[in-house]
Design a protein around this motif. Structure first.
Motif, mmCIF file in Angstrom:
data_model
loop_
_atom_site.group_PDB
_atom_site.id
_atom_site.type_symbol
_atom_site.label_atom_id
_atom_site.label_comp_id
_atom_site.label_asym_id
_atom_site.label_seq_id
_atom_site.Cartn_x
_atom_site.Cartn_y
_atom_site.Cartn_z
ATOM 1 N N THR A 114 0.836 -1.202 0.000
ATOM 2 C CA THR A 114 0.000 0.000 0.000
ATOM 3 C C THR A 114 0.866 1.245 0.000
ATOM 4 O O THR A 114 1.971 1.260 0.566
ATOM 5 C CB THR A 114 -0.922 0.023 1.229
ATOM 6 O OG1 THR A 114 -0.135 0.151 2.418
ATOM 7 C CG2 THR A 114 -1.745 -1.256 1.322
ATOM 8 N N GLY A 115 0.337 2.299 -0.620
ATOM 9 C CA GLY A 115 1.072 3.556 -0.696
ATOM 10 C C GLY A 115 1.283 4.256 0.627
ATOM 11 O O GLY A 115 2.383 4.766 0.891
ATOM 12 N N LEU B 250 4.860 6.064 2.332
ATOM 13 C CA LEU B 250 4.923 7.486 2.644
ATOM 14 C C LEU B 250 5.223 7.714 4.121
ATOM 15 O O LEU B 250 6.074 8.541 4.482
ATOM 16 C CB LEU B 250 3.606 8.159 2.253
ATOM 17 C CG LEU B 250 3.381 8.350 0.749
ATOM 18 C CD1 LEU B 250 1.952 8.783 0.474
ATOM 19 C CD2 LEU B 250 4.376 9.380 0.184
ATOM 20 N N LEU B 251 4.518 6.977 4.994
ATOM 21 C CA LEU B 251 4.763 7.133 6.429
ATOM 22 C C LEU B 251 6.179 6.689 6.790
ATOM 23 O O LEU B 251 6.850 7.320 7.612
ATOM 24 C CB LEU B 251 3.737 6.334 7.221
ATOM 25 C CG LEU B 251 2.290 6.830 7.146
ATOM 26 C CD1 LEU B 251 1.356 5.874 7.878
ATOM 27 C CD2 LEU B 251 2.169 8.238 7.728
ATOM 28 N N SER C 203 -3.310 3.791 12.636
ATOM 29 C CA SER C 203 -4.535 3.151 13.119
ATOM 30 C C SER C 203 -5.699 3.384 12.173
ATOM 31 O O SER C 203 -6.514 2.491 11.938
ATOM 32 C CB SER C 203 -4.875 3.680 14.518
ATOM 33 O OG SER C 203 -3.883 3.303 15.448
ATOM 34 N N ARG C 204 -5.794 4.581 11.612
ATOM 35 C CA ARG C 204 -6.918 4.879 10.725
ATOM 36 C C ARG C 204 -6.825 4.101 9.414
ATOM 37 O O ARG C 204 -7.836 3.700 8.848
ATOM 38 C CB ARG C 204 -6.967 6.384 10.433
ATOM 39 C CG ARG C 204 -7.322 7.221 11.655
ATOM 40 C CD ARG C 204 -7.388 8.704 11.326
ATOM 41 N NE ARG C 204 -7.519 9.501 12.539
ATOM 42 C CZ ARG C 204 -7.634 10.816 12.554
ATOM 43 N NH1 ARG C 204 -7.623 11.493 11.403
ATOM 44 N NH2 ARG C 204 -7.729 11.466 13.695
ATOM 45 N N VAL C 205 -5.625 3.892 8.932
ATOM 46 C CA VAL C 205 -5.463 3.206 7.660
ATOM 47 C C VAL C 205 -5.479 1.693 7.828
ATOM 48 O O VAL C 205 -6.092 0.973 7.040
ATOM 49 C CB VAL C 205 -4.161 3.651 6.965
ATOM 50 C CG1 VAL C 205 -3.948 2.870 5.673
ATOM 51 C CG2 VAL C 205 -4.201 5.148 6.658
ATOM 52 N N TYR C 206 -4.832 1.186 8.909
ATOM 53 C CA TYR C 206 -4.616 -0.260 9.028
ATOM 54 C C TYR C 206 -5.377 -0.916 10.178
ATOM 55 O O TYR C 206 -5.174 -2.096 10.448
ATOM 56 C CB TYR C 206 -3.114 -0.540 9.159
ATOM 57 C CG TYR C 206 -2.342 -0.054 7.963
ATOM 58 C CD1 TYR C 206 -2.387 -0.739 6.757
ATOM 59 C CD2 TYR C 206 -1.607 1.128 8.022
ATOM 60 C CE1 TYR C 206 -1.708 -0.271 5.642
ATOM 61 C CE2 TYR C 206 -0.915 1.594 6.912
ATOM 62 C CZ TYR C 206 -0.972 0.892 5.728
ATOM 63 O OH TYR C 206 -0.301 1.361 4.630
ATOM 64 N N ARG D 170 -6.982 -1.580 -1.918
ATOM 65 C CA ARG D 170 -7.757 -0.974 -2.984
ATOM 66 C C ARG D 170 -7.821 0.548 -2.797
ATOM 67 O O ARG D 170 -7.671 1.295 -3.743
ATOM 68 C CB ARG D 170 -9.166 -1.570 -3.017
ATOM 69 C CG ARG D 170 -10.035 -0.991 -4.117
ATOM 70 C CD ARG D 170 -11.420 -1.656 -4.123
ATOM 71 N NE ARG D 170 -12.049 -1.583 -2.830
ATOM 72 C CZ ARG D 170 -12.594 -0.477 -2.325
ATOM 73 N NH1 ARG D 170 -12.563 0.650 -3.012
ATOM 74 N NH2 ARG D 170 -13.161 -0.491 -1.153
ATOM 75 N N SER D 171 -8.053 0.979 -1.553
ATOM 76 C CA SER D 171 -8.239 2.405 -1.320
ATOM 77 C C SER D 171 -6.954 3.191 -1.439
ATOM 78 O O SER D 171 -6.961 4.382 -1.667
ATOM 79 C CB SER D 171 -8.833 2.645 0.072
ATOM 80 O OG SER D 171 -7.944 2.150 1.056
ATOM 81 N N ALA D 172 -5.812 2.481 -1.286
ATOM 82 C CA ALA D 172 -4.532 3.192 -1.335
ATOM 83 C C ALA D 172 -3.955 3.263 -2.733
ATOM 84 O O ALA D 172 -2.940 3.893 -2.955
ATOM 85 C CB ALA D 172 -3.524 2.484 -0.412
ATOM 86 N N ARG D 173 -4.584 2.577 -3.679
ATOM 87 C CA ARG D 173 -4.050 2.587 -5.052
ATOM 88 C C ARG D 173 -4.253 3.968 -5.687
ATOM 89 O O ARG D 173 -5.229 4.617 -5.483
ATOM 90 C CB ARG D 173 -4.747 1.526 -5.908
ATOM 91 C CG ARG D 173 -4.351 0.111 -5.489
ATOM 92 C CD ARG D 173 -4.818 -0.886 -6.528
ATOM 93 N NE ARG D 173 -4.567 -2.241 -6.069
ATOM 94 C CZ ARG D 173 -5.519 -3.081 -5.663
ATOM 95 N NH1 ARG D 173 -6.782 -2.704 -5.681
ATOM 96 N NH2 ARG D 173 -5.213 -4.286 -5.254
#
Length: 448
Positions: free
Chosen positions: A242-243, A247-248, A361-364, A445-448
């Protein structure tokens, strides 16, 4: 005629005052462990000149131990988070503090450079790596529903609070008694805190029959998971597709290089280049720790209220300006301009941690603490590289000025990277997905 029996008057029920929720006791015990681990982090910078004079070791050999320590500090964190899920937080924390004790005691009797790498680099690197911001994330996720940002900021600042409590005393002791007594003192402090954590720390609110702070319902203790290392690696492989992860991680590589990587091992030598006494340099570094603690707590409060990405951008922009100005304010004496640098730089030093934990936490979702552990590994890789390369640049150019300028430039890059992290919409802490879609697939999917 029988007399009616009288019921004796009963005393009015006594109202018990508000009791301190057990979650705050747990947070305090965790903070004590993090403070203790943090007190070990700045010691290598104080030992560079004494070890060079005592053993005639090259500064590069001494810096190698600090670099190994920082790298292991980062690599241990994600595995420690998974190990805490398997064997319990209390056991891992107590074991980590015993590693710190053993490493410090062995360091006090070393005679060879490789021993410094093995004892301070490896043992203390492994022990302190279990007591990082990842540990703080595990505590807040288990014990708090409300005030998570605030508690995360407070625990994140605890590492720098160790600088405030110990660094000036250690610098004074090194000047007056040599380097061995302070190292032994730290060993016994770690041993005492290990006993304290065994007494107070618990793995989960269900262990003591309470709800997490702010929770509406009782939360059962999760089942023990097997294969801690396998889960840690599986989370890494999923996140690496995931992107946002990259970045993080990139942001935190720069964060580590521009904070503890350069400051903890190179601040005292840089101050020495300008004629500043060791005790004065240590006091300035300790003062940075004071304002780092304040900045982290305030950043946690802000993270509960504002977009973490914009906060990160602001923090890195301010850090870039302070590092760019450092060569102009560094002198042999503590001046008002140096105090301004210390205050401003300190406020944004650890302030980056709560926003990155929140984004993880919000992403994963539930894998957030482990993902943050890997992101923190990137932080320590950047720190280790900066510790070694900063000393090498000093040898090549005869000054640290080029180092401060280069770090200022990469901080501006981090400020731009933070803005493009994509956070899925949907329930807080979980990625948005189609009905029935697995969370990890939705993240991808959302990070693409």
């Amino acid at each position: 005629m029988p007399q009616p029996t009288r019921t004796p008057p009963t005393a009015a029920p006594r109202r018990s005052g508000p009791r301190l929720h057990r979650s705050w006791v747990i947070a305090a015990a965790a903070g004590a462990a993090i403070v203790t681990a943090g007190s070990f982090t700045t010691v290598p910078g104080l030992l560079v000149n004494p070890l060079h004079e005592s053993f005639a070791w090259d500064r590069g050999q001494i810096a190698l131990a600090a670099s190994v320590n920082m790298v292991l500090f980062g690599l241990t964190a994600p595995f420690a988070a998974a190990l805490m899920d398997k064997v319990g937080i209390r056991r891992v924390v107590a074991g980590a503090l015993l590693f710190l004790t053993a490493g410090a005691l062995l360091t006090s009797v070393m005679t060879r450079p490789w021993q410094l790498v093995a004892y301070w680099g490896v043992l203390i690197g492994l022990g302190s790596g279990c007591l990082t911001m990842t540990f703080a994330a595990s505590i807040t996720n288990s014990w708090f529903v409300e005030r998570r940002g605030l508690v995360t900021g407070a625990l994140s600042s605890s590492s720098h609070l160790g600088q405030l409590l110990f660094l000036p005393l250690l610098a004074w002791a090194v000047d007056h008694y040599g380097w061995e007594p302070p190292v032994v003192t730290l060993a016994f402090v770690a041993l005492a805190v290990a006993a304290l954590t065994l007494l107070l720390l618990r793995d989960h609110p269900a262990d003591v029959g309470v709800k997490p702070y702010g929770a509406a319902e009782f939360t059962p203790k999760p089942e023990v998971t097997s294969g801690a290392a396998r889960r840690t690696l599986a989370v890494l492989f999923r996140a690496a597709r995931t992107g946002p992860f990259w970045l993080l991680a990139g942001v935190f590589v720069i964060c580590g290089a521009s904070t503890n990587g350069i400051m903890w091992s190179n601040w005292a030598p840089a101050a020495h280049d300008h004629g500043m006494r060791t005790t004065a340099a240590a006091s300035m570094l300790s003062l940075i720790g004071v304002f780092s603690a304040l900045g982290a707590v305030f950043s946690g409060w802000l993270t509960d209220r504002f977009d973490p990405r914009r906060l990160l951008t602001g923090y890195f922009a301010v850090r870039a300006l302070t590092l760019l100005a450092l060569p102009m304010v560094f002198t042999s004496e503590v001046t008002p301009f140096m105090i301004v640098f210390v205050v401003v730089y300190g406020l944004v030093d650890v302030a980056t941690v709560p926003p990155v934990i929140a984004l993880s936490s919000r992403v994963y979702g539930d894998d957030g603490p482990i993902v943050f552990g890997w992101v923190n590994t990137a932080h320590q890789l950047g720190a280790g590289a900066s510790a070694f390369l900063g000393a090498t640049a000093r040898d090549l150019f005869g000054t640290y000025d080029v180092v401060w300028t280069a770090l200022s430039a990469v901080c501006l890059v981090a400020a731009l990277m933070a803005l493009v992290v994509r956070v899925p919409t949907g329930r807080p802490g979980l990625p948005a997905g189609e009905p029935g879609e697995p969370a990890d697939r939705a993240v991808e999917r959302s990070a693409r």
